[in-house]
Design a protein around this motif. Structure first.
Motif, PDB file in Angstrom:
ATOM      1  N   GLU A  71      10.147  -2.414 -15.516  1.00  0.00           N
ATOM      2  CA  GLU A  71       8.860  -2.961 -15.088  1.00  0.00           C
ATOM      3  C   GLU A  71       8.931  -4.492 -15.188  1.00  0.00           C
ATOM      4  N   ASP A  77       1.966  -2.285  -9.394  1.00  0.00           N
ATOM      5  CA  ASP A  77       0.572  -2.351  -9.836  1.00  0.00           C
ATOM      6  C   ASP A  77       0.181  -3.818  -9.865  1.00  0.00           C
ATOM      7  N   GLN A 135       0.817  -1.206   0.000  1.00  0.00           N
ATOM      8  CA  GLN A 135       0.000   0.000   0.000  1.00  0.00           C
ATOM      9  C   GLN A 135       0.855   1.260   0.000  1.00  0.00           C
ATOM     10  N   PRO A 163       4.013   3.569  -4.509  1.00  0.00           N
ATOM     11  CA  PRO A 163       3.180   4.309  -5.462  1.00  0.00           C
ATOM     12  C   PRO A 163       2.858   3.447  -6.672  1.00  0.00           C
ATOM     13  N   SER A 164       1.943   3.905  -7.486  1.00  0.00           N
ATOM     14  CA  SER A 164       1.633   3.193  -8.726  1.00  0.00           C
ATOM     15  C   SER A 164       2.750   3.423  -9.739  1.00  0.00           C
ATOM     16  N   ILE A 165       2.827   2.495 -10.682  1.00  0.00           N
ATOM     17  CA  ILE A 165       3.870   2.616 -11.708  1.00  0.00           C
ATOM     18  C   ILE A 165       3.642   3.860 -12.546  1.00  0.00           C
ATOM     19  N   ALA A 166       2.386   4.169 -12.835  1.00  0.00           N
ATOM     20  CA  ALA A 166       2.071   5.346 -13.655  1.00  0.00           C
ATOM     21  C   ALA A 166       2.533   6.621 -12.980  1.00  0.00           C
ATOM     22  N   SER A 167       2.267   6.730 -11.664  1.00  0.00           N
ATOM     23  CA  SER A 167       2.671   7.945 -10.966  1.00  0.00           C
ATOM     24  C   SER A 167       4.188   8.054 -10.840  1.00  0.00           C
ATOM     25  N   LYS A 168       4.874   6.907 -10.660  1.00  0.00           N
ATOM     26  CA  LYS A 168       6.332   6.909 -10.503  1.00  0.00           C
ATOM     27  C   LYS A 168       7.035   7.255 -11.810  1.00  0.00           C
ATOM     28  N   LYS A 203       2.739  -6.463 -11.077  1.00  0.00           N
ATOM     29  CA  LYS A 203       3.834  -5.749 -11.735  1.00  0.00           C
ATOM     30  C   LYS A 203       4.614  -4.933 -10.710  1.00  0.00           C
ATOM     31  N   ALA A 209       7.822   0.851  -7.169  1.00  0.00           N
ATOM     32  CA  ALA A 209       6.392   1.063  -7.400  1.00  0.00           C
ATOM     33  C   ALA A 209       5.773  -0.279  -7.741  1.00  0.00           C
TER      34      ALA A 209
END
Length: 814
Positions: A57, A142, A24, A27-32, A145, A140
């Protein structure tokens, strides 16, 4: 008090909740990766230009793949290695998450269990060490992933540049991170392979001469290293068992699930995947042809020669029943030579001429070749051109061109291209081919020169121009595609048996390379069915070349001192045929026979053949062969300014001036080092006792008769004669006190020394001050001097390198 069960449950819940809490927090991969350049592909990755980092990734946890590191931009020193395009070992690896870390794990495939029982497999896995190659921290996530920072992994010295330099004693270097960065032009992604590249700078001190030869600044060596993540091939590839008679290299491992009554040592050949569209047809197209690409950086006409030579292999695949299954093209400008999708013939430059080699990316699980990668040294073609200059003396009347020289050099490049591609097809050297009508391009060829009817040197057939009969047998064994229901093992055995019936012989590296080697038919750089007969032919060619040697061997305007460069390969032209001939003495013929195949197991070389070889060898140490003519000696001045001495020239004992005595010393010592090699000497004693063949006492007797007791020469030939006699004494002293030789071999050498001592005493005349008397006195002093660890037989000068410079002991070198 809590029960053990309650404790365990509480601990599991704690770890699970901690894991959830950690996930938790990530962070998400998109934000990182926001704002970073995304590279989708096999392993999607992101590049952050602001920090110069790559974030990887990982979406395939615990799934095996291939990892290879390589050197796309090298050092340029043949002696150190580290060539452009050099491949590292292929490794099977996988990513494994352990808490907040992601480990890159290399399982130990040298020890396996092929059983379906997971407990059997686990028992083997836990018995031998694995290797964790790197630990990454999760940045990060997801779901399944995970994003990790791969920058430090990619910027490390994966190819062990520092170790290679240190092992070569060329300095102490370390990686300098401030001068290292990711190299984006060669960092790419594809559906089945992900490619990374980095520019790395190594700083250090105490740089050796080899580093100084190639580096613009010895304090900073900048190279590039490449990393490839490659999807494993599917499971449709069928490994093919290795047969010692077939001439393939490959993989091996221990399978501990093998029944006790069978060998746990499993061996399979290395080969490309190739299938016929119609396996039942005598001739069929391939489902997917094997395609090789020639480096577009190779200049013409060399590039075309590389293409032509490599294409010879299609003849072998045609013999195996394939149509157009092997193709060769020029590498497109937009292709990356290190991309695993391309089989490459790469044109590599170094500061000195060196070995070429064929390497491969091989699946360690099965032996399947994923990528063939040939490295061809560019200076080899120039060496052949210079040999032709020495043999032909072409520059008369100011002419600059001679088509025969270029034809010979390009013929060699074709053969070399075919040879190294053969290694990347999985095929070993075959050093017996030259004695069998040049049955394989996997031999090492020396230019075949002969005298025409007018007595002039003819190089028109210096090298072969196609694939050999043995190569067709090898390709058929390795690549034949059998129809369903075929007894494959029987068919493979029949292929080898048919080759044997044709008289084709396969003998590889170890049996050809040793100085004391015993096989009479297998050697490097030799020619002809009969080694002694070809040695006599080679000596005739050499004699003609030396007779013609003049300033016409170099171009108008060239420094006269460069005549020595051209003279070296001419004077030593017989060196390899000499070595091949020596192998008949104390020789043992044999094959890689298997039980029940009716092949020759062992057979000593006949006494008459050994005597023929000895007669030819004794000619190579005669004064008339060893002594350079006066008209050549006076043509060669000390080196001109800017043309310093180098190891390609004759060694000297006379300072700057040309030393014909040193040339003769090195040549005579070369012959004697093989003739009186301790292993050969011991074998002569043993075989003579068993078969009444040529004995060591026969060799030493004839050697003394042809040197110490021969007719006295005059002038420079007399000096060469006495020098050779001292070398004979040196080698007999060494043999008599060599504890690796048999007792009887040492006894025979001691008896030969006594014979020389008695002869020198009879000829000694203290009242005379002649050079010959000084020679005898010196010999007696050496004979009477006690041999101890402090006083050992003197060491002679060595020949300049004839073979490519550096180590060529690897299976895939030439």
């Amino acid at each position: 008090m809590k029960s053990p069960f309650t404790k365990s449950l509480w601990l599991i819940l704690l770890l699970f909740s901690s894991s959830i809490a950690m996930a938790q927090k990530l962070p998400s991969i998109a934000s990182k990766t926001e704002g970073m350049q995304r590279y989708p592909g096999y392993f999607t990755f992101y590049y952050d230009d602001a920090s110069g980092k790559i974030l990887l990734e990982i979406d395939k946890l615990n799934q095996e793949f291939l990892y290879v590191n390589s050197l796309p931009a090298g050092l340029g020193s043949n002696d150190i290695g580290l060539d452009r395009g050099q491949l590292g070992r292929t490794k099977v690896v996988y990513f494994n998450k352990q808490g907040p870390k992601v480990m890159l794990v290399q399982p130990n495939l040298s020890y396996r269990a092929s059983s379906e029982n997971p407990n059997e497999r686990r028992a083997v896995e836990e018995s031998f060490a694995q290797s964790i190659l790197w630990g990454f921290k999760a940045e990060a996530a997801d779901g399944d992933k995970i994003l990790v920072d791969a920058t430090d992994f990619l910027l490390r010295d994966a190819h062990d540049v520092t170790g290679s330099i240190k092992r070569s004693r060329q300095g102490n270097y370390k990686l300098e991170s401030s001068r290292s960065a990711l190299y984006l032009p060669r960092t790419k992604n594809f559906p089945q392979n992900t490619e990374f590249e980095a520019t790395l700078t190594f700083v250090g001190d105490d740089a050796g001469n080899f580093v100084r030869e190639v580096a613009p600044d010895v304090n900073a060596l900048t190279l590039r290293q490449h990393h490839s993540f490659i999807q494993l091939p599917d499971n449709n590839y069928q490994p093919r068992k290795m047969d010692p008679r077939a001439g393939f290299f490959g993989i091996s491992y221990f399978d501990y699930s093998t029944p006790v009554n069978e060998s746990i040592d499993k061996r399979f050949i290395a080969r490309h995947r190739l299938h016929k569209k119609n396996p039942s047809a005598k001739v069929s197209e391939a489902v997917k042809p094997i395609v090789y690409y020639v480096d577009n950086g190779a200049p013409e006409p060399i590039r075309s020669a590389l293409v032509e030579g490599a294409r010879w292999w299609n003849q072998a695949f045609e013999a195996a029943g394939y149509k157009d299954a092997f193709r060769v093209e020029v590498l497109p400008d937009n292709a990356d030579p290190m991309d695993v999708r391309y089989n490459i013939i790469q044109w590599v430059h170094r500061s000195t001429r060196g070995w070429s080699y064929g390497a491969s990316v091989i699946d360690p699980r099965t032996g399947e070749i994923i990528k063939g990668h040939v490295s061809l040294g560019s200076l080899r073609v120039r060496q052949d051109f210079m040999i032709a200059e020495g043999l032909l003396a072409p520059y008369n009347e100011g002419r600059q061109e001679n088509k025969a020289m270029m034809d010979m050099a390009l013929a060699r490049i074709r053969q070399l291209s075919a040879h190294e591609v053969g290694h990347t097809l999985g095929i070993q050297h075959n050093y017996a081919a030259s004695t069998n009508n040049n049955a394989s391009v996997m031999d090492y060829p020396h230019p075949m020169a002969k005298l025409d009817r007018a007595g002039n040197i003819d190089l028109s057939n210096a090298y072969e121009t196609g694939i050999g009969a043995w190569d067709k047998v090898a390709v058929t064994y390795g690549y034949q595609d059998f129809a369903k229901g075929t007894n494959e093992q029987k068919e493979l055995d029949d292929i080898l048996q048919q080759g044997a019936k044709q008289g084709l012989l396969f003998i590889s590296d170890r049996d050809a390379r040793a100085a004391g080697g015993a096989h009479p038919l297998a050697h490097l750089w030799d020619n002809g069915k009969s080694a002694p007969e070809e040695l006599i032919n080679v000596l005739r060619v050499r004699e003609k070349a030396l007779k013609n040697f003049s300033e016409q061997n170099i171009k108008p305007g060239a420094a006269m001192s460069t005549l020595e460069d051209v003279l070296v390969p001419v004077y030593n032209y017989h060196r390899y045929q000499t070595e091949a001939t020596a192998k008949l003495i104390g020789g043992l013929n044999y094959t890689y026979a298997t039980r029940g195949d009716n092949l020759l197991v062992t057979e000593p070389v006949s006494k008459s053949e050994q005597q023929k070889a000895l007669d030819a060898l004794l000619k190579t140490i005669s004064p008339d062969v060893l002594t350079l003519p006066e008209d050549i000696i006076r043509l060669i001045p000390p080196r001109a300014p800017g043309l310093g001495n180098n190891r390609e020239l004759f060694a000297k004992r006379t300072g700057l001036t040309f030393d014909p005595m040193a040339a003769a010393e090195a040549s005579a010592d070369f012959t004697l080092s093989f003739l009186l090699h301790p292993e050969r000497a011991s074998r002569l004693v043993e075989l003579n006792a068993r078969h009444n063949s040529l004995g060591l006492q026969d060799v030493t007797k004839q050697l003394i008769e042809n040197t110490w007791k021969s007719r006295r020469e005059k002038g420079l030939q007399e000096q060469v004669q006495m020098q050779t006699e001292q070398l004979v004494l040196t080698h007999l002293l060494a043999l008599a006190h060599n504890e690796s030789s048999s007792y009887q071999a040492r006894a025979v050498a001691t008896a030969a020394l006594q014979e020389i001592k008695e002869y020198a005493n009879r000829k000694r005349s203290p009242a005379s001050s002649s050079l010959y008397q000084a020679h005898l006195a010196f010999a007696l002093d050496r004979l009477n001097r006690p041999v101890s660890e402090d006083i050992k037989p003197s060491r002679a000068l060595e020949l300049p390198p004839g073979a490519p410079i550096g180590s060529g002991e690897e299976l895939g070198c030439e």
